[in-house]
Motif scaffolding. Structure first.
Motif, mmCIF file in Angstrom:
data_model
loop_
_atom_site.group_PDB
_atom_site.id
_atom_site.type_symbol
_atom_site.label_atom_id
_atom_site.label_comp_id
_atom_site.label_asym_id
_atom_site.label_seq_id
_atom_site.Cartn_x
_atom_site.Cartn_y
_atom_site.Cartn_z
ATOM 1 N N ASN A 198 0.824 -1.207 0.000
ATOM 2 C CA ASN A 198 0.000 0.000 0.000
ATOM 3 C C ASN A 198 0.858 1.258 0.000
ATOM 4 O O ASN A 198 0.547 2.241 -0.684
ATOM 5 C CB ASN A 198 -0.927 -0.001 1.217
ATOM 6 N N ALA A 199 1.926 1.240 0.771
ATOM 7 C CA ALA A 199 2.793 2.417 0.835
ATOM 8 C C ALA A 199 3.433 2.710 -0.507
ATOM 9 O O ALA A 199 3.490 3.864 -0.952
ATOM 10 C CB ALA A 199 3.874 2.208 1.906
ATOM 11 N N ARG A 200 3.902 1.689 -1.194
ATOM 12 C CA ARG A 200 4.544 1.889 -2.488
ATOM 13 C C ARG A 200 3.545 2.383 -3.528
ATOM 14 O O ARG A 200 3.858 3.272 -4.339
ATOM 15 C CB ARG A 200 5.191 0.590 -2.960
ATOM 16 N N CYS A 201 2.333 1.829 -3.512
ATOM 17 C CA CYS A 201 1.323 2.241 -4.493
ATOM 18 C C CYS A 201 0.887 3.684 -4.257
ATOM 19 O O CYS A 201 0.755 4.469 -5.208
ATOM 20 C CB CYS A 201 0.128 1.300 -4.429
ATOM 21 N N VAL A 202 0.663 4.061 -3.004
ATOM 22 C CA VAL A 202 0.255 5.434 -2.705
ATOM 23 C C VAL A 202 1.364 6.407 -3.101
ATOM 24 O O VAL A 202 1.102 7.462 -3.714
ATOM 25 C CB VAL A 202 -0.099 5.571 -1.212
ATOM 26 N N ALA A 203 2.602 6.083 -2.770
ATOM 27 C CA ALA A 203 3.714 6.965 -3.124
ATOM 28 C C ALA A 203 3.866 7.088 -4.640
ATOM 29 O O ALA A 203 4.175 8.167 -5.162
ATOM 30 C CB ALA A 203 5.002 6.453 -2.498
ATOM 31 N N MET A 204 3.650 6.007 -5.373
ATOM 32 C CA MET A 204 3.743 6.062 -6.832
ATOM 33 C C MET A 204 2.665 6.961 -7.414
ATOM 34 O O MET A 204 2.931 7.779 -8.309
ATOM 35 C CB MET A 204 3.631 4.652 -7.405
ATOM 36 N N LEU A 205 1.438 6.833 -6.932
ATOM 37 C CA LEU A 205 0.358 7.666 -7.450
ATOM 38 C C LEU A 205 0.571 9.132 -7.088
ATOM 39 O O LEU A 205 0.234 10.023 -7.882
ATOM 40 C CB LEU A 205 -0.981 7.168 -6.908
ATOM 41 N N PRO A 243 10.789 -4.631 -9.085
ATOM 42 C CA PRO A 243 9.584 -5.072 -9.813
ATOM 43 C C PRO A 243 8.319 -4.498 -9.180
ATOM 44 O O PRO A 243 8.196 -4.397 -7.960
ATOM 45 C CB PRO A 243 9.633 -6.601 -9.688
ATOM 46 N N LEU A 244 7.375 -4.136 -10.029
ATOM 47 C CA LEU A 244 6.132 -3.552 -9.560
ATOM 48 C C LEU A 244 5.271 -4.613 -8.885
ATOM 49 O O LEU A 244 5.223 -5.765 -9.324
ATOM 50 C CB LEU A 244 5.362 -2.924 -10.722
ATOM 51 N N SER A 245 4.589 -4.221 -7.821
ATOM 52 C CA SER A 245 3.679 -5.126 -7.130
ATOM 53 C C SER A 245 2.390 -5.253 -7.929
ATOM 54 O O SER A 245 2.094 -4.421 -8.802
ATOM 55 C CB SER A 245 3.381 -4.598 -5.725
ATOM 56 N N PRO A 246 1.572 -6.290 -7.667
ATOM 57 C CA PRO A 246 0.288 -6.408 -8.384
ATOM 58 C C PRO A 246 -0.610 -5.191 -8.200
ATOM 59 O O PRO A 246 -1.297 -4.769 -9.137
ATOM 60 C CB PRO A 246 -0.334 -7.666 -7.772
#
Length: 496
Positions: A198-205, A243-246
């Protein structure tokens, strides 16, 4: 010889059993003797088929000879081709190598063909699939700790994405300090390191939101096309680092789809405002509100007196336990943890500060700790199309023991982590962490390079795949219900 005496070739043809190809005359080099057009016309269909098969065998032997090394291999290959062609007269099937096409009269199994091809190539094909040191995990991306740092970004990348890459590198190289550094309940609080899907996805967005705000469409270019290509450069840079997470893949697909459906006559300012609003809505609905909904529905499954077994430091699992405690329920939590990151300590710190009764143990005590548990709570990095769970390494072991003890296994996973990918094992697709973390004792200094060479190479796999038969319930948001393992595939087609 008199005309009444049959030739050797005719004798071999008459002696050959039904279904076998007749013998073909070969030259000294194993090549079939060239026939004139008149001789070809006089040959029967079986003789023509045998002649063509012998030619294919000779050509395959010639092509395999350089790979097997030198003139000796070429001679042995030619001898092998001669034996195959002449052996057909004795009832043996005429064969070519794996590269040659089969004919109905050659009745060769795929296994025999593969063995023949490997022998012609020198038998070293299996050894070449591994690295020189025999590492079976050489196909996985190299850990960040073994790369040359810093990883230089290409020119033209947005500073926010470059900073995100540095934060990802810091999260993989810095000592472990806990779970998700980005708290989904308060997205404004961020730290240098990022841990958790969740942290990686939020930071990416958030980085993509800054990129879109600063983006300007070049002249004679269309925003929907140029922005998609420009965004792809930044995605490739992030995927090169790790690598990107799902979940990150799902967010990227949703953002690209939103860009593709923008009206052509919309101005750049309106298009950028629409995309920024989409990103904010995606984060709130698919991550923040999804975790709150999961916490509400899963907390209803926790009863007074329960002993909850948790593994790792999933933010979704933490939200469930804190929500159940806020409802006044009295229960105990047994937190299992494992080296090298020891992320379970962060979950224990949050729960103890909230007043939840906790116990802490390493995964080596799993069989003992699971006997007193009543439910198992697990986090997820992704849910695969075959119903398997992709999560932190060690999750499959916990789910296996829980299934043997008939304990209900509840997986807390947001729907944006659902993916169409299928993994059958934990080796073909995975990530590698710093191997020196496994050789470093807890609280001690790392071993010297000389000592590292004397021990077996360490492999620090970050994730494992849990089969669906070990999972009882999965939590999702779309219709505010608990999703069982049997109905997961029906839901997948609507959320991906």
């Amino acid at each position: 010889m008199s005309g009444s005496a049959p030739s050797q070739q005719q004798q071999a043809s008459s002696a050959a059993p039904a279904g076998a190809l007749p013998a073909i005359e070969l030259g000294p080099d194993g090549r079939p003797v060239k026939k004139s057009s008149e001789e070809m016309k006089k040959m029967s269909k079986q003789e023509k088929a045998a002649y063509q098969e012998a030619q294919r065998a000779w050509k395959a032997a010639q092509s395999a000879a350089p790979a097997s090394g030198g003139k000796g291999a070429k001679a042995s290959a030619a001898t092998s081709g001669e034996g195959r062609a002449s052996g057909a007269g004795n009832g043996a099937p005429a064969t070519a190598s794996g590269a040659a096409a089969r004919r109905p009269g050659t009745a060769v199994s795929a296994h025999q063909d593969a063995v023949g091809s490997q022998a012609a190539a020198g038998g070293n094909r299996g050894a070449s699939s591994r690295s020189a040191d025999g590492n079976a995990f050489s196909h996985l991306p190299v850990p960040i700790s073994e790369r040359k740092l810093p990883i230089a970004p290409p020119r033209g990348l947005h500073p926010a994405v470059v900073l995100l890459g540095a934060r990802i590198v810091a999260s993989m190289t810095a000592p472990a300090s806990g779970a998700d550094s980005v708290d989904c309940a308060s997205l404004g609080e961020t730290s240098a390191a990022l841990r958790g899907a969740n942290a990686r996805c939020v930071a990416m967005l958030e980085a993509f939101r800054s990129l879109i705000n600063d983006y300007s469409t070049p002249q004679s270019a269309v925003l929907s096309r140029h922005l998609t290509q420009y965004l792809g450069l930044h995605i490739s840079y992030l995927a090169e680092i790790r690598p990107l997470s799902p979940g990150m893949g799902s967010a990227i697909r949703a953002l690209k789809h939103e860009i593709s459906v923008l009206p052509p006559d919309m101005s750049d300012a309106e298009a950028k405002a629409s995309l920024v609003e989409f990103i904010d809505t995606y984060v709130q609905e698919r991550i923040v509100l999804a975790q709150r909904a999961i916490a509400q529905h899963a907390a209803a499954k926790i009863k007074n007196g329960d002993v909850i077994l948790a593994f790792g430091a999933s933010s979704a699992v933490r939200g469930i336990l804190l929500a159940a405690h806020a409802q006044g329920k009295r229960f105990q939590v047994v937190i299992l943890d494992s080296r090298p990151r020891n992320e379970g300590r962060e979950l224990a710190r949050h729960l103890v500060n909230a007043g939840v009764e906790c116990s802490y143990a390493l995964i080596s005590a799993l069989s003992f700790a699971a006997r007193g548990a009543t439910k198992v709570l697990l986090g997820a990095n992704g849910l695969l199309a075959n119903g398997a769970l992709l999560a932190r390494a060690g999750t499959a072991q916990v789910a296996l023991v829980a299934a043997r003890l008939n304990l209900p296994v509840i997986v807390a996973c947001e729907t944006y982590k659902f993916t169409q990918t299928i993994h059958l094992d934990s080796i073909t697709f995975n990530e590698l962490g710093d191997p020196s973390e496994l050789r470093t004792p807890p609280g001690g200094a790392s071993a010297s390079p000389a000592a590292d060479k004397r021990v077996a190479p360490a492999v620090n796999l970050l994730f494992d795949v849990t089969p669906p038969e070990f999972l009882t319930v999965r939590l999702q948001l779309s219709d505010s219900k608990l999703v069982t393992s049997t109905s997961f595939n029906r839901l997948l087609r609507y959320v991906t």
